[in-house]
Structures are given as structure tokens and as C-alpha cells.
Design an enzyme around this catalytic site. Structure first.
Site, PDB file in Angstrom:
ATOM      1  N   LYS A 193       0.817  -1.220   0.000  1.00 57.79           N
ATOM      2  CA  LYS A 193       0.000   0.000   0.000  1.00 57.79           C
ATOM      3  C   LYS A 193       0.848   1.266   0.000  1.00 57.79           C
ATOM      4  O   LYS A 193       0.571   2.208  -0.754  1.00 57.79           O
ATOM      5  CB  LYS A 193      -0.944  -0.039   1.202  1.00 57.79           C
ATOM      6  CG  LYS A 193      -1.893   1.130   1.342  1.00 57.79           C
ATOM      7  CD  LYS A 193      -3.094   0.791   2.185  1.00 57.79           C
ATOM      8  CE  LYS A 193      -2.737   0.093   3.464  1.00 57.79           C
ATOM      9  NZ  LYS A 193      -1.905   0.908   4.381  1.00 57.79           N
ATOM     10  N   TRP A 235       6.600  -0.856  -8.046  1.00 53.69           N
ATOM     11  CA  TRP A 235       7.769  -1.332  -7.317  1.00 53.69           C
ATOM     12  C   TRP A 235       8.953  -1.461  -8.265  1.00 53.69           C
ATOM     13  O   TRP A 235      10.062  -1.049  -7.955  1.00 53.69           O
ATOM     14  CB  TRP A 235       7.472  -2.684  -6.651  1.00 53.69           C
ATOM     15  CG  TRP A 235       8.613  -3.188  -5.806  1.00 53.69           C
ATOM     16  CD1 TRP A 235       8.813  -2.950  -4.480  1.00 53.69           C
ATOM     17  CD2 TRP A 235       9.717  -3.997  -6.243  1.00 53.69           C
ATOM     18  NE1 TRP A 235       9.973  -3.559  -4.056  1.00 53.69           N
ATOM     19  CE2 TRP A 235      10.552  -4.206  -5.116  1.00 53.69           C
ATOM     20  CE3 TRP A 235      10.078  -4.558  -7.464  1.00 53.69           C
ATOM     21  CZ2 TRP A 235      11.720  -4.961  -5.176  1.00 53.69           C
ATOM     22  CZ3 TRP A 235      11.257  -5.313  -7.538  1.00 53.69           C
ATOM     23  CH2 TRP A 235      12.055  -5.507  -6.404  1.00 53.69           C
ATOM     24  N   PHE A 258      -3.644  -0.378   7.208  1.00 52.28           N
ATOM     25  CA  PHE A 258      -4.299  -1.670   7.072  1.00 52.28           C
ATOM     26  C   PHE A 258      -5.408  -1.632   6.016  1.00 52.28           C
ATOM     27  O   PHE A 258      -5.358  -0.858   5.077  1.00 52.28           O
ATOM     28  CB  PHE A 258      -4.815  -2.169   8.430  1.00 52.28           C
ATOM     29  CG  PHE A 258      -3.718  -2.405   9.439  1.00 52.28           C
ATOM     30  CD1 PHE A 258      -2.566  -3.089   9.089  1.00 52.28           C
ATOM     31  CD2 PHE A 258      -3.824  -1.924  10.739  1.00 52.28           C
ATOM     32  CE1 PHE A 258      -1.551  -3.312  10.014  1.00 52.28           C
ATOM     33  CE2 PHE A 258      -2.820  -2.137  11.670  1.00 52.28           C
ATOM     34  CZ  PHE A 258      -1.683  -2.839  11.295  1.00 52.28           C
ATOM     35  N   LYS A 312       8.013  -6.273  10.937  1.00 52.57           N
ATOM     36  CA  LYS A 312       7.190  -5.693   9.880  1.00 52.57           C
ATOM     37  C   LYS A 312       7.996  -4.835   8.908  1.00 52.57           C
ATOM     38  O   LYS A 312       7.743  -4.793   7.714  1.00 52.57           O
ATOM     39  CB  LYS A 312       6.060  -4.865  10.491  1.00 52.57           C
ATOM     40  CG  LYS A 312       5.114  -4.242   9.469  1.00 52.57           C
ATOM     41  CD  LYS A 312       4.004  -3.458  10.157  1.00 52.57           C
ATOM     42  CE  LYS A 312       3.076  -2.833   9.134  1.00 52.57           C
ATOM     43  NZ  LYS A 312       3.713  -1.789   8.326  1.00 52.57           N
ATOM     44  N   PHE A 370       3.080  -8.824  -9.024  1.00 48.30           N
ATOM     45  CA  PHE A 370       4.297  -9.508  -8.589  1.00 48.30           C
ATOM     46  C   PHE A 370       4.771 -10.429  -9.709  1.00 48.30           C
ATOM     47  O   PHE A 370       3.990 -10.836 -10.570  1.00 48.30           O
ATOM     48  CB  PHE A 370       4.027 -10.317  -7.310  1.00 48.30           C
ATOM     49  CG  PHE A 370       4.007  -9.480  -6.058  1.00 48.30           C
ATOM     50  CD1 PHE A 370       5.004  -9.607  -5.104  1.00 48.30           C
ATOM     51  CD2 PHE A 370       2.987  -8.568  -5.815  1.00 48.30           C
ATOM     52  CE1 PHE A 370       5.005  -8.839  -3.956  1.00 48.30           C
ATOM     53  CE2 PHE A 370       2.969  -7.806  -4.664  1.00 48.30           C
ATOM     54  CZ  PHE A 370       3.977  -7.939  -3.726  1.00 48.30           C
ATOM     55  N   ARG A 417       2.353   8.441   6.901  1.00 45.86           N
ATOM     56  CA  ARG A 417       2.699   8.396   8.319  1.00 45.86           C
ATOM     57  C   ARG A 417       4.198   8.172   8.478  1.00 45.86           C
ATOM     58  O   ARG A 417       4.872   7.669   7.574  1.00 45.86           O
ATOM     59  CB  ARG A 417       1.945   7.266   9.018  1.00 45.86           C
ATOM     60  CG  ARG A 417       0.448   7.484   9.109  1.00 45.86           C
ATOM     61  CD  ARG A 417      -0.234   6.274   9.717  1.00 45.86           C
ATOM     62  NE  ARG A 417      -0.118   5.110   8.858  1.00 45.86           N
ATOM     63  CZ  ARG A 417      -0.356   3.861   9.254  1.00 45.86           C
ATOM     64  NH1 ARG A 417      -0.707   3.613  10.503  1.00 45.86           N
ATOM     65  NH2 ARG A 417      -0.254   2.855   8.410  1.00 45.86           N
ATOM     66  N   THR A 422       3.968   1.544  -0.960  1.00 50.90           N
ATOM     67  CA  THR A 422       4.674   1.570  -2.248  1.00 50.90           C
ATOM     68  C   THR A 422       3.754   2.105  -3.335  1.00 50.90           C
ATOM     69  O   THR A 422       4.170   2.924  -4.170  1.00 50.90           O
ATOM     70  CB  THR A 422       5.157   0.157  -2.609  1.00 50.90           C
ATOM     71  OG1 THR A 422       6.028  -0.315  -1.582  1.00 50.90           O
ATOM     72  CG2 THR A 422       5.900   0.152  -3.940  1.00 50.90           C
ATOM     73  N   ALA A 474      -3.193   1.849  13.347  1.00 52.34           N
ATOM     74  CA  ALA A 474      -4.494   1.800  12.679  1.00 52.34           C
ATOM     75  C   ALA A 474      -5.453   0.834  13.344  1.00 52.34           C
ATOM     76  O   ALA A 474      -6.639   0.817  13.014  1.00 52.34           O
ATOM     77  CB  ALA A 474      -4.318   1.410  11.216  1.00 52.34           C
TER      78      ALA A 474
END
Length: 557
Positions: free
Chosen positions: A73, A411, A303, A107, A383, A96, A75, A275
Site C-alpha cells: 500500500k 515497485w 491496514f 514488519k 508480482f 505516516r 509503495t 491503525a
């Protein structure tokens, strides 16, 4: 094929001096406060100059329910901002700030990835401009004053058994979750139970992100309820007369931070509330500033759409008077297959059946966004293991639902990989928009919770523990019930059970506790087991991170 790591890509970035980046937005020299060559804070006096400037369009990026496969998200948010810039639009992004806990835990940070990152990546993911340290200090100053007040005679009659304010630390440290303080005799104060949370779970973090200016910040700090008296009356920070000192510690932290992406698109990175325990959005101040300075501001909420996006709409937009022009729903084939029952180790194999089953989660999250009356575009984050059959299946199912969908490669390709998405989002911002919050602020607490649970989570009803029932009754008696609801729920499921993937139904949501964050201005309804002080994994990321004699950082990502 060997790919470079995120940090290797970031370290090769050709950054512009932040003064030049600020100039692309029309920020004047006396409005920028430099933190080195590539970071800056923006003085809040800029709002007076821009008060008559029309706002740009606000684009929210959210996601399907997160899985260990990753959705990308942040990215995607960065990549979309770069793509808008690449097609000639005046764009900026707002994110954020990352917490040190996840950075050194498991994470990771929150600076994007691949060729869609914000830089300087190492600084942003570490101490940055010191905002989190200031929040930690302000939080713990209040804690120190609480215990000092009790030690010095306790004229307010604070019941130490009912103190709800906890100390914080911006690090994953499970040993501090439940502690005893004041040991060692009379000189060290009264012995009592205490606990630590991670800094991003502090109410002060939420307050900073929901404040409109320094005056509003100070007022909100004063409204913090630190506990209750022996006769069960709330005790506030203002009664301890410490809100001014706390605001002083936050005088620079309230100013939004300006950095840039790998492609030099301006990026405001400010604040970082959790979140699932708080509202999961960057600051109102940074968002409003970006809207004044850019034609398109791309921001994200933490999230999935059931958590971050709901709180963005029902809390942040309500408080700030904002209206999203469009929402981007990020999904990956990998994550949809996990929702369809595929193990992470098998995601590289084509599995159309599991993908078809898991698509129900995307469908539900798109419905959740549409419940707010806002146009939505699906961003399918590609991906390398995604097959053509899988891609075509997701696109077809989106189109069958009337959802615009774009295949994204931000990406790998940066802004170039999001150009189609950029055009689709611009088109969506021009569509009919009927934005409205999910519930009325003056509705009863249980009615607001039920609307969220049944309309967004798919629950058939809500049950309350006796403890939660008593807490709701107390808030109603104190007149603290006419506030937005901040649901504290697992991010791993639409339900309150992290094991229930995809799109669970026919269950009751259980509310265990209800608390008020009077300074932030919302009611927290806790479901499931929400961790406010995470622990480190068996092999934390900290073991892989190093710095050389020459100052080169490795292993950060």
C-alpha cells in the site's frame, strides 16, 4: 534475476536539495526550516498566506485485508504520486512516519519499496526529525506528573487503582507490558501497577495528528483523562496543569515534515498512529497543507479499508472537514490467493480456484468504500509470480462488478509503472461524489458500533462483555458518548478473529472494553486481543542491521 534491496536503491537515489523540492510547491524561503540538506519542517505560519488558496483533490489509498504476502500500500501510494507528477500534474503525497518498533522487529518500515520510495529512507525509518521522541517525552512527562501529584499529597484524590494513562517507548519490548513502579520505599512514591505502550499507541500521537494548530493541540492535551478519582470522577491533564509544558515539548513536532520520493515528488511525512488501536492516518495539518499546495494529494490509511479507510472517513474527515475525491483499493493476487486458502509457501503456483474464492475479500472491501459514497479504483499490484490467467481473472471479476481496475508495476518501474492508474484516478475524481460518514455523531455508542460491525465487517450483531457495558454506561453518564468510534480490531480479518480470512459472515462481533480518548476526541471500542506493546520475533530485524566505518547502513531493508 537479482533485484537490488530497497536500501540499495534508496542509497543510489539522486535527491534534490529539499529547498528545491519545496520551491516546486511554491513554499517560500522563510516558511521552511531545514533539518540537514534533504529534510525540512514547514512553519505553520504558511497557512495564513494560503488561507484563500483553493484545495486540490484528495486521493485516499487503502487496501484489502492484509496478509503475510503483502499488499504494498505505501509503495503504491508513492508510485501513484510519482505517476501523477510524470504525466504533468502538480502532485504531492502524505504518509505516516514509521515506528522504530516494527523497523527493528519484523514488519519493517513505511517508506515504500523498490523504485517507489520516499527518501532519505534511512533517516525516515530511524530518528527522522525527532517527532516520536517529542511525543514520547510529552507522554512520559504527564506520567511523571501523575505519580508526583500522588506522592505530594494527592489533592485531586486520584485513585491509583483507576489510572488509565500509561508510559510509552518507541520500541518493541514485551517485558514492559505490565510492570510495578514505586518500589524502594517512601522516597520513591507509592507502589502501583503500571504498563508501557509503544509510542504510536499513545493518545498524544492521535492528538498530534488530529490537531488543527498549536492552540487546538494544547486544548486537546488538557482534555486527556488520566484516570479517575476515589468518587469515580474523571481527572484530566488540565487539572494537573501540565498541558502547557506538554505542548512546549511538541512545538516542533506539530510542524509537518517535507521530504521527497525517488523521483523528487514532494512528500509530507507526519505522525504515525496505529491503525488498529488509533485512527491510522497521517496528520490533518500535513494533509491540509498538501491540499493547499498541490492539485492532487495522495495519502494512505493503515491496514485494510475496514480499519484505516473507515477511520479516515468517520474520524479524520469529520474532524477536518475533508472530502476524498477518490479512493484507490490496493490488492495483490498473492494476498487474494491467501484469502482463498493457499499457504504462503505455495503462492508461486497458479491457483485460479483459490483466487476466485479469495476475491470475495476485494469485493467486500470495495463495497465498504462505496458505502461512503466515494468513487473507487482497484490497483492490482503486480508480482513476478502472477500468471496471465490470474491477472485476467481478477480484472474480469472487477469489471463485472463495475470496478475500474489498473495493473500496476510501481515497485519495479516507479512512476512509469503507475501511469495507467494515474489517469484512471484522475477520471474517478471527476465522477459524481456523494461522500457521507457512516453514522451520525450524536447516535448512541452501541448504534454507531453496530453500524460499523454490520455494514463494514459483515457481522450479524454485536455482543458486549459486562465490563464493556459498564464502561459505556459511565461514558453516557459523563456526557462523553457523542464522539466518533475508533474500533480496535485485528487487521488480519474483517471479523474480530484473525483466523477468519476472506469474507466471514454469520458471526457476532464481541466488544471487550470501551475507553474514551477525550483529548483525541474519540471512543475506542476494543475487540479481540490488541497488542499496544508488541514484542520482538525470535530473529528480529535488528540482528541483520549494521553500519560500516564509512557510515554505510546495511540490512535496514
Amino acid at each position: 534475476m537479482t533485484f537490488k534491496t530497497d536500501i540499495e536503491i534508496a542509497q543510489e537515489a539522486k535527491m534534490l536539495p529539499i529547498t528545491l523540492v519545496s520551491q516546486t510547491l511554491g513554499i517560500q524561503e522563510d516558511e521552511i526550516e531545514l533539518y540537514g540538506k534533504y529534510k525540512a519542517k514547514i512553519n505553520l505560519a504558511i497557512f495564513e498566506r494560503l488561507k484563500d488558496q483553493a484545495n486540490g483533490k484528495l486521493i485516499l489509498v487503502t487496501a484489502i485485508t492484509p496478509t503475510p504476502a503483502g499488499e504494498g500500500k505505501s509503495t503504491l501510494t508513492v508510485g501513484l504520486g510519482q505517476a501523477l507528477t510524470k504525466i504533468g500534474k502538480k502532485a504531492a503525497i502524505a504518509l505516516r512516519e514509521p515506528s522504530l518498533g516494527p523497523v527493528f522487529g519484523v514488519k519493517g518500515g513505511a517508506a515504500g519499496g523498490g523504485y517507489s520510495q520516499v527518501v532519505p529512507m534511512e533517516d525516515i525509518n530511524l530518528h527522522f526529525t525527532g517527532d516520536f521522541h517529542a511525543i514520547t517525552s510529552a507522554n512520559n512527562l504527564l506520567s511523571a506528573c501523575i505519580d508526583n501529584h500522588i506522592h505530594q499529597g494527592n489533592s485531586l484524590g486520584i485513585d491509583s487503582r483507576q489510572i488509565v494513562w500509561k508510559r510509552v517507548l518507541d520500541m518493541n519490548d514485551r517485558a514492559l507490558r505490565d510492570t510495578v513502579i514505586g518500589l524502594g520505599g517512601k522516597i520513591n512514591g507509592f507502589t502501583r501497577q503500571e504498563g508501557f505502550m509503544i509510542t504510536v499507541a499513545s493518545e498524544i500521537m492521535a492528538i498530534l495528528c488530529l490537531s488543527k494548530d498549536l492552540s487546538d493541540l494544547k486544548e486537546r492535551l488538557g482534555r486527556i483523562i488520566i484516570g479517575y478519582s476515589f468518587d469515580n470522577q474523571p481527572i484530566t491533564a488540565a487539572q494537573l496543569n501540565v498541558q502547557g509544558a506538554m505542548a512546549l515539548l511538541l512545538k516542533d513536532a506539530i510542524k509537518p515534515n517535507l521530504v521527497q520520493t525517488l523521483e523528487n515528488t514532494p512528500a509530507f511525512i507526519h505522525g504515525g498512529p496505529f491503525a488498529n488501536i488509533a485512527h491510522g492516518c497521517n496528520s490533518i495539518i500535513a494533509t491540509k497543507l498538501g491540499l493547499k499546495l498541490a492539485d492532487y494529494l495522495v495519502t494512505e490509511a493503515g491496514f485494510g479499508a475496514d480499519l484505516g479507510a473507515e477511520k479516515f472517513m468517520d474520524i479524520k474527515c469529520r474532524v477536518a472537514g475533508l472530502k476524498p475525491a477518490a479512493v484507490v483499493l490496493v490488492a495483490t493476487i498473492r494476498a487474494l490467493k491467501m484469502h482463498g486458502g493457499v499457504e504462503k509457501s505455495q503462492l508461486w503456483q497458479e491457483n485460479l480456484l483459490a483466487l476466485d474464492v479469495g476475491f470475495a475479500n476485494l469485493k467486500k472491501q470495495a463495497e465498504n468504500i462505496r458505502a461512503f459514497g466515494v468513487p473507487v479504483v482497484v490497483a492490482l499490484n503486480q508480482f513476478s509470480a502472477d500468471t496471465q490467467n490470474e491477472i485476467e481473472l481478477v480484472i474480469k471479476k472487477c469489471l463485472d462488478l463495475g470496478l475500474e481496475v489498473s495493473l500496476c508495476q510501481v515497485w519495479e518501474k516507479g512512476g512509469e509503472g503507475g501511469i495507467d492508474l494515474a489517469y484512471q484516478v484522475i477520471k474517478a475524481t471527476e465522477e459524481e461524489n456523494h461522500f457521507a460518514c457512516l453514522y451520525d455523531i450524536d447516535e448512541r455508542i452501541k448504534i454507531k458500533i453496530k453500524k460499523i460491525a454490520t455494514k463494514l465487517y459483515g457481522a450479524q450483531g454485536v455482543t458486549y462483555t459486562p465490563k464493556a457495558e459498564k464502561e459505556i454506561e459511565r461514558l453516557e453518564q459523563l456526557g462523553l458518548d457523542r464522539l466518533p468510534i475508533c474500533m480496535a480490531k485485528t487487521q488480519c480479518s474483517l471479523s474480530d478473529n484473525p483466523e477468519l480470512l476472506c469474507c466471514p459472515t454469520d458471526y457476532d462481533l464481541t466488544v471487550k472494553e470501551v475507553r474514551v480518548s477525550a483529548g483525541a476526541g474519540f471512543i475506542v471500542a476494543l475487540t479481540g486481543d490488541i497488542m499496544v506493546m508488541p514484542g520482538l520475533p525470535k530473529v528480529p530485524s535488528a540482528e541483520k542491521i549494521d553500519i560500516s566505518e564509512a557510515g554505510v547502513i546495511t540490512g535496514l531493508f
